[in-house]
Scaffold this active site. Structure first.
Site, PDB file in Angstrom:
ATOM      1  CG  ASP A  37      -2.214   0.701   1.024  1.00  0.00           C
ATOM      2  OD1 ASP A  37      -2.208   1.787   0.416  1.00  0.00           O
ATOM      3  OD2 ASP A  37      -3.254   0.163   1.443  1.00  0.00           O
ATOM      4  CG  ASP A  38      -0.415   4.811   0.450  1.00  0.00           C
ATOM      5  OD1 ASP A  38      -1.250   4.552  -0.433  1.00  0.00           O
ATOM      6  OD2 ASP A  38      -0.696   5.461   1.464  1.00  0.00           O
ATOM      7  CB  CYS A  76      -6.261   2.411  -1.530  1.00  0.00           C
ATOM      8  SG  CYS A  76      -4.939   3.196  -0.586  1.00  0.00           S
ATOM      9  CG  HIS A 135     -10.728   0.217  -0.348  1.00  0.00           C
ATOM     10  ND1 HIS A 135     -11.646   0.552   0.629  1.00  0.00           N
ATOM     11  CD2 HIS A 135      -9.708   1.090  -0.217  1.00  0.00           C
ATOM     12  CE1 HIS A 135     -11.201   1.590   1.310  1.00  0.00           C
ATOM     13  NE2 HIS A 135     -10.037   1.940   0.824  1.00  0.00           N
ATOM     14  CG  ASP A 340      -2.278   0.875  -3.275  1.00  0.00           C
ATOM     15  OD1 ASP A 340      -1.227   1.469  -2.953  1.00  0.00           O
ATOM     16  OD2 ASP A 340      -3.302   0.891  -2.561  1.00  0.00           O
TER      17      ASP A 340
END
Length: 492
Positions: A37-38, A76, A135, A340
């Site tokens: 994530d990120d 996201c 998500h 993502d």
């Protein structure tokens, strides 16, 4: 034993070995899909000499590293929906984090698969999801403050959907969790956006995810079906919480701040944002805004937190890959590492994602194919997240729907052609952006001027000055190409 018997035994052993070899060559490959994530391209293998990411760097050294991979949406849920469906957004709702819940979860099973994972499952794969692949933090539908429901975000994609939420008790609590078992919601946002607690890796939830994934790999070793194992890690998403030992890898004072910490020239504030995600942690040391950058001291602390979380996840990836190798599953398993969306670390005076700048759209993509020669390749072709769907299915010799927006990059991945489409389209904030190997052209559908932005990455890699008004001939040349990516999103 007579010579004839010895000869017969030798022939038998040879035939068994030959058959086993043939089976391994023809068996569909497994897939280990690691979503982080990120994760922007802030890794050692992408040239950051300060970052400590030996495990991911090792995967890159044995696979193909894409230096120009761009997501479709810098948030996201919507980005993951594009990954899962191979489709670009066509409605405003498809830019939101709950797009999968709204558009996929309630649909009856149809002729078309709901995701590429579902298509693999329909073609004989055993599919397992752990953590954040769509998500939802654990794949179930419920809001941050609710108890988990039994309703899956992807009702048809998973053979198994598992998660260990530990002391936090729910996926969303764990996602925003602190080492003492509390979370952002339970503490009413009266928390800092970072934490360095002296705990083991399993003191935060991504460590638990790794242990669960390792257990699952051992089970899958004995499964007669090929498998897709999706492992979704939460960090480095805010809050920047991870074991203190990863913070200690870095000397905060020696870290650099963004090479472009100010708003770009010739750009309206409407193209940026006021870092609300960071500021929602109401005990933040300083409030970020577009009036002036945060102090260098705080910028370095936040960068330390982001880097620490990436190194923490790198260690989890290493444990997972080591287990894959110990089980000899690496010999027939495709490994994919995917971010993502990106994240502004004070770049353009922004902390967070949610822009149409490179920092929010350019992410890590690393693919390791078993048995591929010429490992450690760096692929500079421009590719998009929607391209992953058809590429994976082609590698697995599974048919993909004809209606996909994504185009397979397998020929590039295998070195059979020099380049891919070499353009990427992204959507957000009332705008469409086109990325080529040199330029980023953005068109906004809004009243605030300027509505056209052009950045030359050859002379301005940090997107610090909008040169659209200075280079109208380039805008005119690229605009028809940008319009090819116009899905009618802002014309409803």
């Amino acid at each position: 034993m007579t010579k004839r018997k010895i000869w017969n035994v030798s022939i038998f052993i040879y035939l068994v070995a030959f058959l086993i070899s043939c089976e391994s060559e023809t068996k569909s490959p497994n897939i280990l899909f690691i979503s982080i994530d990120d994760l922007r391209t802030e890794l050692g293998c992408y040239g950051n000499k300060i970052m400590k990411t030996p495990s991911i760097d090792k995967v890159a050294s044995e696979g193909v590293l894409f230096t120009n991979h761009y997501v479709q949406v810098p948030t996201c849920g919507a980005s993951r929906q594009c990954l899962l469906t191979g489709m670009r957004p066509r409605t405003i709702n498809q830019l939101s984090n709950n797009v999968t819940e709204v558009e996929t979860s309630n649909k009856p099973k149809g002729i078309l698969p709901e995701t590429f994972i579902h298509q693999l499952k329909r073609n004989g794969y055993h599919t397992v999801g752990i953590g954040k692949i769509s998500h939802s933090a654990d794949g179930l539908i419920y809001s941050y403050n609710e108890q988990p429901s039994n309703k899956r975000e992807l009702p048809y994609s998973w053979s198994e959907l598992v998660f260990d939420s530990g002391k936090w008790k729910t996926g969303w609590n764990a996602f925003f969790g602190y080492a003492n078992g509390e979370n952002r919601q339970s503490l009413n946002r009266q928390v800092k956006p970072y934490e360095a607690d002296d705990v083991e890796d399993t003191g935060y939830v991504d460590g638990l995810t790794t242990q669960l994934a390792i257990t699952k790999l051992r089970e899958l070793k004995n499964n007669d079906k090929p498998f897709f194992l999706g492992v979704g890690y939460f960090k480095p998403h805010l809050p920047f919480n991870c074991p203190k030992k990863y913070w200690d890898i870095y000397d905060t004072d020696s870290l650099f701040i963004s090479p472009n910490p100010y708003m770009p020239t010739n750009v309206n504030q409407a193209s940026l944002h006021r870092s609300a995600e960071l500021n929602n942690y109401q005990l933040t040391d300083e409030l970020a805004n577009l009036k002036h950058p945060v102090s260098d001291k705080y910028a370095k602390k936040l960068r330390n937190g982001y880097y620490a979380c990436v190194s923490y996840i790198d260690q989890q990836v290493g444990l997972l890959i080591n287990e894959l190798e110990a089980l000899s599953l690496d010999q027939n398993t495709i490994v994919i590492i995917w971010g993502d969306n990106g994240w502004h670390l004070g770049d353009q005076q922004v902390w967070g994602k949610h822009t149409l700048f490179d920092n929010a759209l350019k992410t890590a993509l690393i693919i390791k194919i078993p048995g591929k020669k010429n490992s450690g390749e760096i692929e500079k072709s421009v590719v998009e997240t929607v391209d992953i769907y058809p590429s994976l299915l082609e590698l697995c010799k599974v048919d993909a729907p004809d209606s996909l927006d994504g185009k397979s990059f397998v020929n590039v991945l295998l070195g059979k052609q020099d380049s891919h489409n070499n353009v990427a389209y992204s959507y957000f904030n009332n705008g469409i952006t086109l990325r080529t190997d040199r330029y980023r052209l953005t068109k906004y559908y809004r009243n605030e001027e300027p509505t056209i932005e052009l950045y030359d990455h050859e002379s301005d890699p940090y997107e610090s000055i909008n040169i659209a008004i200075m280079k109208p001939e380039i805008v005119d040349r690229l605009m028809p190409l940008l319009e090819k990516g116009n899905t009618g999103l802002y014309e409803q």
